[in-house]
Design a protein around this motif. Structure first.
Motif, mmCIF file in Angstrom:
data_model
loop_
_atom_site.group_PDB
_atom_site.id
_atom_site.type_symbol
_atom_site.label_atom_id
_atom_site.label_comp_id
_atom_site.label_asym_id
_atom_site.label_seq_id
_atom_site.Cartn_x
_atom_site.Cartn_y
_atom_site.Cartn_z
ATOM 1 N N GLN A 5 1.408 -10.246 8.041
ATOM 2 C CA GLN A 5 1.057 -8.921 8.535
ATOM 3 C C GLN A 5 -0.302 -8.983 9.248
ATOM 4 O O GLN A 5 -1.008 -9.992 9.195
ATOM 5 C CB GLN A 5 1.006 -7.929 7.372
ATOM 6 N N GLN A 6 -0.666 -7.887 9.906
ATOM 7 C CA GLN A 6 -1.919 -7.852 10.668
ATOM 8 C C GLN A 6 -3.114 -8.182 9.787
ATOM 9 O O GLN A 6 -4.040 -8.888 10.196
ATOM 10 C CB GLN A 6 -2.092 -6.481 11.307
ATOM 11 N N LEU A 7 -3.107 -7.680 8.556
ATOM 12 C CA LEU A 7 -4.213 -7.924 7.640
ATOM 13 C C LEU A 7 -4.365 -9.412 7.330
ATOM 14 O O LEU A 7 -5.482 -9.915 7.148
ATOM 15 C CB LEU A 7 -3.998 -7.135 6.341
ATOM 16 N N ASP A 8 -3.253 -10.128 7.267
ATOM 17 C CA ASP A 8 -3.297 -11.567 7.009
ATOM 18 C C ASP A 8 -4.012 -12.301 8.142
ATOM 19 O O ASP A 8 -4.812 -13.204 7.906
ATOM 20 C CB ASP A 8 -1.874 -12.122 6.864
ATOM 21 N N PRO A 307 0.542 -10.643 -1.743
ATOM 22 C CA PRO A 307 0.198 -9.380 -1.079
ATOM 23 C C PRO A 307 -0.376 -9.626 0.311
ATOM 24 O O PRO A 307 -0.949 -10.684 0.591
ATOM 25 C CB PRO A 307 -0.868 -8.777 -2.005
ATOM 26 N N SER A 308 -0.222 -8.643 1.188
ATOM 27 C CA SER A 308 -0.785 -8.739 2.531
ATOM 28 C C SER A 308 -2.290 -8.944 2.437
ATOM 29 O O SER A 308 -2.973 -8.298 1.648
ATOM 30 C CB SER A 308 -0.472 -7.450 3.316
ATOM 31 N N GLY A 309 -2.809 -9.822 3.241
ATOM 32 C CA GLY A 309 -4.238 -10.158 3.187
ATOM 33 C C GLY A 309 -4.444 -11.408 2.367
ATOM 34 O O GLY A 309 -5.074 -12.364 2.836
ATOM 35 N N ILE A 310 -3.896 -11.417 1.156
ATOM 36 C CA ILE A 310 -3.999 -12.608 0.312
ATOM 37 C C ILE A 310 -3.170 -13.737 0.918
ATOM 38 O O ILE A 310 -3.550 -14.909 0.862
ATOM 39 C CB ILE A 310 -3.524 -12.308 -1.126
ATOM 40 N N MET A 311 -2.021 -13.394 1.545
ATOM 41 C CA MET A 311 -1.228 -14.425 2.207
ATOM 42 C C MET A 311 -2.008 -15.030 3.370
ATOM 43 O O MET A 311 -1.911 -16.228 3.653
ATOM 44 C CB MET A 311 0.093 -13.826 2.705
ATOM 45 N N LEU A 510 -16.036 -11.977 -1.756
ATOM 46 C CA LEU A 510 -16.071 -10.660 -1.118
ATOM 47 C C LEU A 510 -14.865 -10.456 -0.217
ATOM 48 O O LEU A 510 -14.272 -9.361 -0.176
ATOM 49 C CB LEU A 510 -17.369 -10.527 -0.310
ATOM 50 N N LEU A 511 -14.481 -11.503 0.493
ATOM 51 C CA LEU A 511 -13.309 -11.430 1.374
ATOM 52 C C LEU A 511 -12.041 -11.170 0.564
ATOM 53 O O LEU A 511 -11.197 -10.353 0.954
ATOM 54 C CB LEU A 511 -13.181 -12.739 2.160
ATOM 55 N N LEU A 517 -8.057 -4.677 -1.809
ATOM 56 C CA LEU A 517 -8.128 -3.209 -1.751
ATOM 57 C C LEU A 517 -6.907 -2.600 -1.061
ATOM 58 O O LEU A 517 -6.568 -1.444 -1.292
ATOM 59 C CB LEU A 517 -9.408 -2.778 -1.018
ATOM 60 N N PHE A 518 -6.247 -3.396 -0.205
ATOM 61 C CA PHE A 518 -5.091 -2.885 0.528
ATOM 62 C C PHE A 518 -3.781 -3.064 -0.238
ATOM 63 O O PHE A 518 -2.723 -2.668 0.252
ATOM 64 C CB PHE A 518 -4.984 -3.591 1.883
#
Length: 552
Positions: A5-8, A307-311, A510-511, A517-518
């Protein structure tokens, strides 16, 4: 199949910028070619051990070994454990000798030990072998990225090759080992998250073992026989101890005890983590019962469960592992091109600044050739089969003179050259006959190479000059370093190094928190929060240790 996803992508980009900043930072400290290729013999053994581990590690594990684990289970772990033995062998018999040798590149000692022809032969053929090995790694990261993203395989390989080459150019060996250490923490974090998520998705470990009992035997599949395992373990022991980047780490630390600790620490890492890396690939047999390409098992599972971002961080971790591996390889290959070929054959009177520019240009050439070659690895049957075949053909004839030449006096230059030439020809001939199994062909090649190399010490005459030179060399590597030969790391540099790790670890934590959070409330996010808190705690511990160390 699901994609990032975009967050990733945002998480991936931020992490890459963090790594680039570290590379630029350490690029400021490079003074000459010795600093660029061996870190001035000031690399701490713990960081060197992690870097050694990461240098031998790459997306190859999450593609090739994961593919084996998906199809046949724990034999994928057993095969990966073959990496433990070369580390122990190196620590016990080779580490101190490499550190005392005073070399800048692994093939440099061959001229003193044998002659200039051996050095040049090993430089050129060894470069060819390293190119073949590295294009397989680039192929693996191409498979990983193209599976997880909307990029094609070709786009994934080209982008990866460019980014990895630029990272290597920036900072030399110090930047490589520091980024290795930080990427190690990211990789372990992402991999450990995958274990509970994948097991939860299949109803727990007990349920997985009940449904896939054959996957929990160590000798399952076509390679699950004693002779194949024995030959493969022999092959990897020779390959790793003849690996230029592997050798480089042993002479980049300050003294002999540090060199030995580095090897044993690397062995521990290789023993502990394979099961965590490959359990999700075994779980993928239930999550994705039918996969077009088994080498996609791990990444497909990660994209589905994380989860999105963690991927995005997971992809960054896998990419970073490959980047660490290829950073080390590109650095040492450039070292051989610069120090053993360019400096020896074309320009022996250049300045340190001149050689640094040549080294960086050589890294670009190395990266370009490896990137283009990676596009064609699929035609050899995939990452594992290509690596196994190419390694057997070239690594064995090259490794035996390189490794055993520093252990035994009697074998000579004719034996070293004959081992390479006859060994490669024998490997090509044996592997061209389908009726001869890979393991039998490889075992015969090993026996031929050993016979040629060691017999040369008995039947080929040696000159007095050669005997004196070899005696002096063995006196050097058998004599412990004097106190004035052991560099001191200044307290100021220790503090600076500590601060770099503290900042990088804190920013990584922090990242992770930001990405979580998403996706609050999911099991993956809860585990990620624990991991982020560990990062902050680890950063604080490093700060305290660094502060204490810098005062001594």
């Amino acid at each position: 199949m699901e994609k990032l996803q975009q967050l990733d992508y945002i998480a991936f980009l931020i992490y890459m910028l963090l790594m680039a900043g570290i590379g630029v930072f350490f690029g400021w400290f490079i003074k000459d070619i010795k600093d660029y290729f061996k870190g001035g013999n000031t690399i701490p053994w713990i960081i060197g051990g992690i870097s050694n581990y990461m240098g031998l590690f790459s997306s190859f594990v999450f593609v090739a070994h994961a593919g084996i684990a998906y199809q046949y289970g724990l034999i994928g772990v057993l095969i990966l454990w073959s990496t433990v033995f070369p580390c122990i062998i190196a620590s016990k018999f080779l580490a101190a000798r490499w550190r005392r040798s005073g070399i800048i590149t692994p093939v440099e000692y061959l001229e003193t030990r044998f002659n200039s022809n051996v050095r040049q032969t090993f430089s050129w053929i060894g470069l060819g072998m390293r190119f073949l090995d590295n294009l397989v790694r680039l192929y693996a990261i191409g498979i990983f990225i193209s599976t997880a993203t909307h990029f094609s395989f070709m786009e994934s390989v080209l982008i990866s090759g460019f980014v990895i080459t630029m990272f290597t150019i920036i900072g030399g060996v110090w930047a490589v080992v520091v980024m290795d250490a930080i990427q190690f923490v990211i990789l372990i974090f992402a991999s450990l998250i995958m274990v509970p998520l994948s097991l939860d998705a299949v109803g727990g470990l007990g349920n997985l073992m009940e449904k896939q009992p054959e996957h929990f035997g160590f000798m399952n599949g076509p390679n699950g026989n004693f002779f194949w395992i024995l030959v493969y373990f022999l092959l990897i022991s020779l390959k790793y101890n003849g690996n230029w980047a592997f050798i480089q780490r042993f002479y980049s630390v300050k003294d002999e005890p540090s060199s030995k600790k580095l090897g044993y620490f690397t062995a521990i890492l290789f023993f502990v983590f394979p099961i965590f890396f490959l359990l999700p690939a075994i779980a993928a047999t239930e999550i994705f019962p039918v996969l077009a390409n088994p080498e996609m098992a791990y990444v497909a599972t990660a994209v589905k469960l994380l989860p999105s971002g963690i991927m995005g961080l997971m992809l960054a971790a896998i990419f970073s592992a490959t980047m660490s591996s290829l950073n080390s390889e590109f650095n040492i290959m450039s070292g051989v091109l610069t120090n053993d070929i360019y400096k020896r054959l074309w320009n022996a009177t250049g300045t340190d600044k001149h050689y640094l520019w040549v080294a960086r240009i050589n890294i670009i050439l190395v990266g370009l050739v490896a990137t283009v070659g990676a596009l064609y690895v699929g035609q050899l049957g995939g990452a594992f089969e290509a690596n196994k075949l190419l390694t057997g053909l070239f690594a064995i004839p090259l490794a035996i003179p390189l490794v055993f030449g520093i252990l035994f006096k009697k074998p000579n230059s004719i034996g070293a050259l004959a081992t390479v030439i006859v060994g490669i020809l024998a490997g090509l001939l044996l592997n061209s006959h389908p009726e001869i199994s890979w393991e039998l062909a490889t075992f015969i090649e090993i026996l031929i190479c050993f016979a040629i190399f060691f017999s040369s010490g008995w039947w080929v005459p040696k000159t007095i000059e050669y005997k004196d030179r070899v005696e002096q060399f063995f006196k050097l590597i058998n004599t412990p370093l004097r106190p004035d030969e052991i560099p001191n790391i200044s307290p100021k540099f220790k503090k600076m190094l500590s601060n770099v790790f503290v900042i990088a670890l804190a920013l990584s934590g922090l990242l992770i928190i930001t990405m979580v959070l998403f996706s609050l409330g999911t099991k993956g996010s809860n585990i990620a929060i624990i991991g982020a808190l560990f990062y902050f705690l680890f950063a604080f511990v490093v700060f305290l240790v660094g502060k204490r160390t810098s005062q001594h």
